[in-house]
Design a protein around this motif. Structure first.
Motif, PDB file in Angstrom:
ATOM      1  N   GLU A  29     -42.095  25.184   9.539  1.00  0.00           N
ATOM      2  CA  GLU A  29     -42.056  26.620   9.284  1.00  0.00           C
ATOM      3  C   GLU A  29     -43.080  27.303  10.196  1.00  0.00           C
ATOM      4  O   GLU A  29     -44.091  26.687  10.556  1.00  0.00           O
ATOM      5  CB  GLU A  29     -42.462  26.888   7.833  1.00  0.00           C
ATOM      6  CG  GLU A  29     -41.393  26.600   6.818  1.00  0.00           C
ATOM      7  CD  GLU A  29     -40.254  27.600   6.917  1.00  0.00           C
ATOM      8  OE1 GLU A  29     -40.530  28.802   7.043  1.00  0.00           O
ATOM      9  OE2 GLU A  29     -39.092  27.157   6.914  1.00  0.00           O
ATOM     10  N   LEU A  30     -42.850  28.582  10.509  1.00  0.00           N
ATOM     11  CA  LEU A  30     -43.794  29.334  11.342  1.00  0.00           C
ATOM     12  C   LEU A  30     -45.208  29.218  10.782  1.00  0.00           C
ATOM     13  O   LEU A  30     -46.179  28.980  11.515  1.00  0.00           O
ATOM     14  CB  LEU A  30     -43.344  30.798  11.397  1.00  0.00           C
ATOM     15  CG  LEU A  30     -44.169  31.742  12.254  1.00  0.00           C
ATOM     16  CD1 LEU A  30     -44.187  31.288  13.707  1.00  0.00           C
ATOM     17  CD2 LEU A  30     -43.620  33.161  12.180  1.00  0.00           C
ATOM     18  N   LYS A  31     -45.319  29.344   9.467  1.00  0.00           N
ATOM     19  CA  LYS A  31     -46.666  29.348   8.870  1.00  0.00           C
ATOM     20  C   LYS A  31     -47.361  27.984   8.955  1.00  0.00           C
ATOM     21  O   LYS A  31     -48.563  27.887   8.761  1.00  0.00           O
ATOM     22  CB  LYS A  31     -46.608  29.828   7.418  1.00  0.00           C
ATOM     23  CG  LYS A  31     -45.789  28.987   6.490  1.00  0.00           C
ATOM     24  CD  LYS A  31     -45.906  29.553   5.089  1.00  0.00           C
ATOM     25  CE  LYS A  31     -45.250  28.603   4.120  1.00  0.00           C
ATOM     26  NZ  LYS A  31     -44.195  29.031   3.373  1.00  0.00           N
ATOM     27  N   GLU A  32     -46.608  26.918   9.286  1.00  0.00           N
ATOM     28  CA  GLU A  32     -47.222  25.589   9.427  1.00  0.00           C
ATOM     29  C   GLU A  32     -47.680  25.334  10.860  1.00  0.00           C
ATOM     30  O   GLU A  32     -48.308  24.311  11.132  1.00  0.00           O
ATOM     31  CB  GLU A  32     -46.204  24.500   9.051  1.00  0.00           C
ATOM     32  CG  GLU A  32     -45.849  24.481   7.574  1.00  0.00           C
ATOM     33  CD  GLU A  32     -44.580  23.676   7.322  1.00  0.00           C
ATOM     34  OE1 GLU A  32     -44.202  22.846   8.169  1.00  0.00           O
ATOM     35  OE2 GLU A  32     -43.953  23.921   6.288  1.00  0.00           O
TER      36      GLU A  32
END
Ligand SMILES: Cc1cc2nc3c(=O)[nH]c(=O)nc-3n(C[C@H](O)[C@H](O)[C@H](O)COP(=O)(O)O)c2cc1C
Length: 247
Positions: free
Chosen positions: A3-6
């Motif tokens: 995910e982008l946030k990872e």
């Protein structure tokens, strides 16, 4: 797929966000200072001419006509035009006390970006690697002999780069900005590199040259060619430049 946030890049942007509520309490790591200019006392300097002849050009066609150019005329770049591109991208254009202001903006006037050149075909300049000495408007020779093939290999084997009369190589000296701005300083270093490259590309248009920005780089290979300590300084961005082919 993460995910982008990872992704660490996104996390970095989040970690260095300014927020109106927390800006006073933010923690900034202690990072020791470093000099504003790099010195190569051993290198016999190559003085750069300030004699470029420019026919008056309006800015809008320069912006309009700029396209990434990856094929160049066979003719060498003149030293005058190279000097002009260096001045336009990192030349000293003003002074206030100990601050030497340059042609492109820099957060805190810290100028964390260093300019190096791989000269392949520049009239009156031996082929090799050079460092641009901003203070003396001169070049410090670093490595004798044409390094264009090695530079192209280190830019993900982009063979057009080996044909370019000159390749600009921009590094960041991280401590220069991070001493003041901590982790957020990395953002500012990257912004500086963008300003510098853009000025250089528009100036290239003004003297009949084409250029292509390059960020596809095997970082450690360029760092090794430049003989820099990549714990402190590392390649960020490059640009190939040469006279345009006459259509
Ligand atoms: C950050 C950045 C990295 C780039 N890296 C490369 C590269 O490694 N190789 C290349 O041929 N072009 C590279 N380019 C050029 C782009 O492909 C080009 O700007 C884009 O296709 C738009 O075309 P234009 O520059 O002609 O307007 C890069 C451009 C930017 C802004």
């Amino acid at each position: 797929m993460p995910e982008l946030k990872e992704c660490s890049g996104f996390q970095y942007l989040k970690d260095t966000r300014f927020d109106r509520r927390t800006i006073q309490d933010r923690h900034r790591p202690f990072i020791a200072e470093v000099e504003t200019f790099k010195h190569y006392p051993q290198a016999g300097k190559v003085a750069l001419p300030r004699t470029w002849q420019l026919t008056e050009e309006h800015l809008s066609p320069l912006i309009e006509n700029r396209r990434s150019v990856r094929k160049y005329a066979q003719e060498p770049l003149s030293l005058e035009h190279l000097a002009f591109l260096l001045w336009a991208s990192q030349g000293v254009t003003g002074q206030a006390g100990r601050y030497l202001f340059r042609s492109t903006p820099s957060a805190g006037a810290l100028y964390p970006v260093e300019t190096y050149l791989s000269a392949h075909s520049v009239a009156g300049l031996a082929a090799g690697l050079y460092h641009f000495d901003v203070q003396h408007f001169a070049l410090d020779p670093l490595t004798e002999g044409d390094q264009a093939e090695a530079v192209a290999r280190a830019c993900l084997d982009q063979s057009f780069m080996a044909q370019a009369p000159v390749v600009f190589l921009w590094t960041g000296v991280f401590r220069r900005a991070m001493h003041k701005y901590g982790n957020r300083g990395v953002r500012y270093i990257l912004l500086d590199a963008g300003h510098i490259c853009q000025n250089m590309m528009i100036a290239a248009e003004a003297v009949g040259c084409g250029s292509c920005a390059v960020a596809a780089i095997y970082d450690s290979e360029i760092n090794q060619l430049l003989q820099i300590d990549d714990e402190e300084e590392s390649i960020l961005y490059a640009a190939a430049v040469g006279k345009k082919l006459i259509p």
